[in-house]
Design a protein around this motif. Structure first.
Motif, PDB file in Angstrom:
ATOM      1  N   ARG A  45       0.851  -1.186   0.000  1.00 10.82           N
ATOM      2  CA  ARG A  45       0.000   0.000   0.000  1.00 10.82           C
ATOM      3  C   ARG A  45       0.889   1.239   0.000  1.00 10.82           C
ATOM      4  O   ARG A  45       1.802   1.364   0.806  1.00 10.82           O
ATOM      5  CB  ARG A  45      -0.928   0.025   1.228  1.00 10.82           C
ATOM      6  CG  ARG A  45      -2.044  -1.012   1.176  1.00 10.82           C
ATOM      7  CD  ARG A  45      -2.979  -0.770  -0.001  1.00 10.82           C
ATOM      8  NE  ARG A  45      -4.047  -1.760  -0.109  1.00 10.82           N
ATOM      9  CZ  ARG A  45      -3.962  -2.912  -0.749  1.00 10.82           C
ATOM     10  NH1 ARG A  45      -2.822  -3.254  -1.331  1.00 10.82           N
ATOM     11  NH2 ARG A  45      -4.991  -3.729  -0.819  1.00 10.82           N
ATOM     12  N   PHE A  46       0.623   2.136  -0.950  1.00  8.02           N
ATOM     13  CA  PHE A  46       1.348   3.396  -1.053  1.00  8.02           C
ATOM     14  C   PHE A  46       0.543   4.434  -0.271  1.00  8.02           C
ATOM     15  O   PHE A  46      -0.579   4.772  -0.653  1.00  8.02           O
ATOM     16  CB  PHE A  46       1.514   3.794  -2.511  1.00  8.02           C
ATOM     17  CG  PHE A  46       2.262   2.763  -3.319  1.00  8.02           C
ATOM     18  CD1 PHE A  46       3.642   2.684  -3.249  1.00  8.02           C
ATOM     19  CD2 PHE A  46       1.587   1.863  -4.135  1.00  8.02           C
ATOM     20  CE1 PHE A  46       4.336   1.725  -3.988  1.00  8.02           C
ATOM     21  CE2 PHE A  46       2.264   0.909  -4.869  1.00  8.02           C
ATOM     22  CZ  PHE A  46       3.650   0.843  -4.797  1.00  8.02           C
ATOM     23  N   VAL A  47       1.110   4.913   0.815  1.00 12.32           N
ATOM     24  CA  VAL A  47       0.373   5.737   1.779  1.00 12.32           C
ATOM     25  C   VAL A  47       0.963   7.139   1.774  1.00 12.32           C
ATOM     26  O   VAL A  47       2.106   7.343   2.193  1.00 12.32           O
ATOM     27  CB  VAL A  47       0.453   5.125   3.185  1.00 12.32           C
ATOM     28  CG1 VAL A  47      -0.428   5.913   4.157  1.00 12.32           C
ATOM     29  CG2 VAL A  47       0.036   3.655   3.164  1.00 12.32           C
ATOM     30  N   THR A  48       0.184   8.118   1.308  1.00  8.12           N
ATOM     31  CA  THR A  48       0.718   9.467   1.155  1.00  8.12           C
ATOM     32  C   THR A  48      -0.116  10.512   1.883  1.00  8.12           C
ATOM     33  O   THR A  48      -1.345  10.478   1.848  1.00  8.12           O
ATOM     34  CB  THR A  48       0.822   9.850  -0.337  1.00  8.12           C
ATOM     35  OG1 THR A  48       1.262  11.206  -0.447  1.00  8.12           O
ATOM     36  CG2 THR A  48      -0.508   9.696  -1.052  1.00  8.12           C
ATOM     37  N   ASN A  49       0.576  11.438   2.515  1.00  5.04           N
ATOM     38  CA  ASN A  49      -0.079  12.571   3.174  1.00  5.04           C
ATOM     39  C   ASN A  49      -0.484  13.649   2.174  1.00  5.04           C
ATOM     40  O   ASN A  49      -1.244  14.553   2.516  1.00  5.04           O
ATOM     41  CB  ASN A  49       0.856  13.190   4.210  1.00  5.04           C
ATOM     42  CG  ASN A  49       0.539  12.746   5.624  1.00  5.04           C
ATOM     43  OD1 ASN A  49      -0.365  11.942   5.855  1.00  5.04           O
ATOM     44  ND2 ASN A  49       1.272  13.274   6.587  1.00  5.04           N
ATOM     45  N   ASN A  50       0.037  13.588   0.970  1.00  7.39           N
ATOM     46  CA  ASN A  50      -0.241  14.617  -0.029  1.00  7.39           C
ATOM     47  C   ASN A  50      -1.662  14.448  -0.568  1.00  7.39           C
ATOM     48  O   ASN A  50      -1.991  13.429  -1.168  1.00  7.39           O
ATOM     49  CB  ASN A  50       0.777  14.522  -1.167  1.00  7.39           C
ATOM     50  CG  ASN A  50       0.733  15.722  -2.092  1.00  7.39           C
ATOM     51  OD1 ASN A  50      -0.297  16.376  -2.229  1.00  7.39           O
ATOM     52  ND2 ASN A  50       1.843  16.006  -2.727  1.00  7.39           N
ATOM     53  N   VAL A  58      -1.742   9.213  -8.577  1.00  9.43           N
ATOM     54  CA  VAL A  58      -0.608   8.640  -7.848  1.00  9.43           C
ATOM     55  C   VAL A  58      -0.203   7.309  -8.474  1.00  9.43           C
ATOM     56  O   VAL A  58       0.981   7.051  -8.718  1.00  9.43           O
ATOM     57  CB  VAL A  58      -0.957   8.461  -6.357  1.00  9.43           C
ATOM     58  CG1 VAL A  58       0.163   7.694  -5.644  1.00  9.43           C
ATOM     59  CG2 VAL A  58      -1.182   9.805  -5.691  1.00  9.43           C
ATOM     60  N   ALA A  59      -1.192   6.447  -8.739  1.00  7.78           N
ATOM     61  CA  ALA A  59      -0.898   5.139  -9.341  1.00  7.78           C
ATOM     62  C   ALA A  59      -0.258   5.303 -10.720  1.00  7.78           C
ATOM     63  O   ALA A  59       0.676   4.563 -11.075  1.00  7.78           O
ATOM     64  CB  ALA A  59      -2.174   4.309  -9.444  1.00  7.78           C
ATOM     65  N   ALA A  60      -0.726   6.271 -11.499  1.00  8.02           N
ATOM     66  CA  ALA A  60      -0.154   6.506 -12.829  1.00  8.02           C
ATOM     67  C   ALA A  60       1.304   6.951 -12.726  1.00  8.02           C
ATOM     68  O   ALA A  60       2.167   6.487 -13.488  1.00  8.02           O
ATOM     69  CB  ALA A  60      -0.984   7.544 -13.571  1.00  8.02           C
ATOM     70  N   ALA A  68       4.330  -0.389 -11.489  1.00 10.02           N
ATOM     71  CA  ALA A  68       3.120  -1.117 -11.896  1.00 10.02           C
ATOM     72  C   ALA A  68       2.049  -1.069 -10.804  1.00 10.02           C
ATOM     73  O   ALA A  68       1.454  -2.088 -10.447  1.00 10.02           O
ATOM     74  CB  ALA A  68       3.449  -2.566 -12.248  1.00 10.02           C
ATOM     75  N   ALA A  69       1.801   0.117 -10.271  1.00 11.44           N
ATOM     76  CA  ALA A  69       0.857   0.266  -9.153  1.00 11.44           C
ATOM     77  C   ALA A  69      -0.583   0.252  -9.641  1.00 11.44           C
ATOM     78  O   ALA A  69      -0.903   0.765 -10.717  1.00 11.44           O
ATOM     79  CB  ALA A  69       1.133   1.569  -8.418  1.00 11.44           C
ATOM     80  N   GLU A  70      -1.461  -0.322  -8.824  1.00 12.65           N
ATOM     81  CA  GLU A  70      -2.893  -0.324  -9.083  1.00 12.65           C
ATOM     82  C   GLU A  70      -3.565   0.705  -8.172  1.00 12.65           C
ATOM     83  O   GLU A  70      -3.095   0.958  -7.056  1.00 12.65           O
ATOM     84  CB  GLU A  70      -3.485  -1.710  -8.814  1.00 12.65           C
ATOM     85  CG  GLU A  70      -2.874  -2.822  -9.651  1.00 12.65           C
ATOM     86  CD  GLU A  70      -3.244  -2.718 -11.122  1.00 12.65           C
ATOM     87  OE1 GLU A  70      -4.267  -2.068 -11.422  1.00 12.65           O
ATOM     88  OE2 GLU A  70      -2.524  -3.287 -11.968  1.00 12.65           O
ATOM     89  N   VAL A  71      -4.659   1.289  -8.637  1.00 12.90           N
ATOM     90  CA  VAL A  71      -5.360   2.322  -7.869  1.00 12.90           C
ATOM     91  C   VAL A  71      -5.738   1.848  -6.466  1.00 12.90           C
ATOM     92  O   VAL A  71      -5.554   2.596  -5.488  1.00 12.90           O
ATOM     93  CB  VAL A  71      -6.602   2.824  -8.640  1.00 12.90           C
ATOM     94  CG1 VAL A  71      -7.443   3.771  -7.769  1.00 12.90           C
ATOM     95  CG2 VAL A  71      -6.165   3.537  -9.923  1.00 12.90           C
ATOM     96  N   PRO A  72      -6.249   0.613  -6.275  1.00 15.65           N
ATOM     97  CA  PRO A  72      -6.597   0.180  -4.908  1.00 15.65           C
ATOM     98  C   PRO A  72      -5.407   0.087  -3.962  1.00 15.65           C
ATOM     99  O   PRO A  72      -5.593  -0.019  -2.748  1.00 15.65           O
ATOM    100  CB  PRO A  72      -7.227  -1.200  -5.134  1.00 15.65           C
ATOM    101  CG  PRO A  72      -7.714  -1.184  -6.542  1.00 15.65           C
ATOM    102  CD  PRO A  72      -6.704  -0.369  -7.284  1.00 15.65           C
ATOM    103  N   GLU A  73      -4.177   0.115  -4.516  1.00 19.16           N
ATOM    104  CA  GLU A  73      -2.994   0.063  -3.662  1.00 19.16           C
ATOM    105  C   GLU A  73      -2.622   1.425  -3.079  1.00 19.16           C
ATOM    106  O   GLU A  73      -1.701   1.511  -2.273  1.00 19.16           O
ATOM    107  CB  GLU A  73      -1.798  -0.472  -4.459  1.00 19.16           C
ATOM    108  CG  GLU A  73      -1.919  -1.933  -4.863  1.00 19.16           C
ATOM    109  CD  GLU A  73      -0.729  -2.407  -5.648  1.00 19.16           C
ATOM    110  OE1 GLU A  73      -0.284  -3.543  -5.413  1.00 19.16           O
ATOM    111  OE2 GLU A  73      -0.230  -1.632  -6.505  1.00 19.16           O
TER     112      GLU A  73
END
Length: 331
Positions: A45-50, A58-60, A68-73
């Motif tokens: 999970r990519f967790v951002t305060n921004n 973010v995923a793009a 290769a990130a997916e939106v739900p991540e």
């Protein structure tokens, strides 16, 4: 189960800038390490305060860098802020938004009405980072908060890392409204729990590991949520700052970068280190030995935190320790 750090946890809650990437480049070792995590079934999970970018954006961006990130991540503080609003307000309530369109979209998605001006009844103000925020935006929020509106901040990071250096973050704008209203916001992002809890639920994790580069958000956020944390030295935290960390800001593990996840737990856990001897003597730390400078930093932190912490004077005995402290810019 592997004896490396990655094999000890079922999910990684990864900070972005300074941890996974730095500006427009992936951090050293980040792409293959995260690929390995997925291959081994460890949740990511990519967790951002921004709050200025949507999960899709973010995923793009991550995918452009090779992740290769997916939106739900992706878990953002704008999502967490919208969830906090939904907990406190009835459906259809009016929220004045100070921030980017991504924040507007998240608030709308939870069934709330958004406005930009205090021209009628406002139930809440939500504030997130946007490079376009100006005095007029803060003035509208100020009026609404003074009139009794609930105030939610996506995060309170004082600065935002960029390729040009540290620039004012959402926390700096929040400070302006604190001064103007005398009020305190509910904070959704790190180090508060809502964003971290959201990421844990999203990953369906029972034993997640927080990975970040900032003591006051990533590591303190892990402490608040009762989670273990790995600090990487690819971002804003310096070795000297880590030594002086408060108890709430002390990680369990330390590595130069994300490749530390693939090293044995005993190597990356803060504690005594082979090849190094550290002694705490009053306000001084005395180091001797030779080897990896980051290993020395683990040993320094272990000895100094056990002695009570604070800002020590660090001294070297011998050329090996002197060279390592010079690389760490300590002493």
């Amino acid at each position: 189960m592997s004896d490396d750090l990655l094999g000890t946890y079922d999910a990684l809650l990864l900070d972005l800038d300074g941890t996974v990437y730095r500006g427009g480049e992936a951090a050293p070792g980040a792409v293959p390490t995260i690929r390995t995590s997925r291959e081994r079934g460890v949740g990511v999970r990519f967790v951002t305060n921004n709050a200025s970018r949507s999960p899709q954006q973010v995923a793009a961006h991550l995918s452009e860098l090779g992740f290769a990130a997916e939106v739900p991540e992706v878990s953002t503080s704008s999502q967490a802020a919208a969830a906090v609003l939904a907990e406190h307000l009835p459906a259809g309530a009016t929220v004045l938004v100070v921030g980017a369109q991504a924040l507007v979209d998240e608030v709308t998605a939870v069934g709330l009405r958004t406005v930009r001006e205090f021209s009628g009844p406002v139930d809440a103000v939500v504030q997130g980072h946007s490079p376009d925020t100006g005095w007029r935006d803060l003035a509208e929020a100020c009026l609404a908060i003074r009139a009794g509106a609930l105030w939610v901040a996506s995060n309170v990071d004082a600065t935002l890392p960029t390729e040009r250096g540290e620039l004012p973050g959402n926390g700096s704008m929040v400070t302006a409204l604190r001064a103007a209203t005398g009020q305190e916001p509910i904070v959704a992002g790190k180090p508060a729990r809502p964003l971290m809890d959201q990421a844990v639920r999203s990953a369906d994790a029972r034993r997640p590991l927080v990975v970040g580069d900032r003591l006051d958000t990533d590591i303190a956020g892990a402490s608040t949520a009762g989670l273990d944390a790995l600090l990487v030295l690819t971002g804003v935290c310096t070795p000297a700052q880590l030594l002086a960390a408060t108890p709430q800001e002390r990680p369990r593990y330390l590595a130069a970068d994300l490749r530390g996840l693939l090293r044995p737990v005993t190597e990356v856990e803060i504690g005594e280190q082979p090849g190094w001897h550290v002694e705490a003597d009053g306000t001084r730390l005395i180091a001797k030995g030779s080897g990896d400078p980051v290993a020395l930093l683990r040993a320094l932190c272990s000895a100094w935190w056990a002695a009570g912490g604070g800002c020590p004077q660090v001294l070297a005995e011998g050329p090996g320790a002197a060279a390592a402290l010079e690389l760490l810019k300590i002493g």
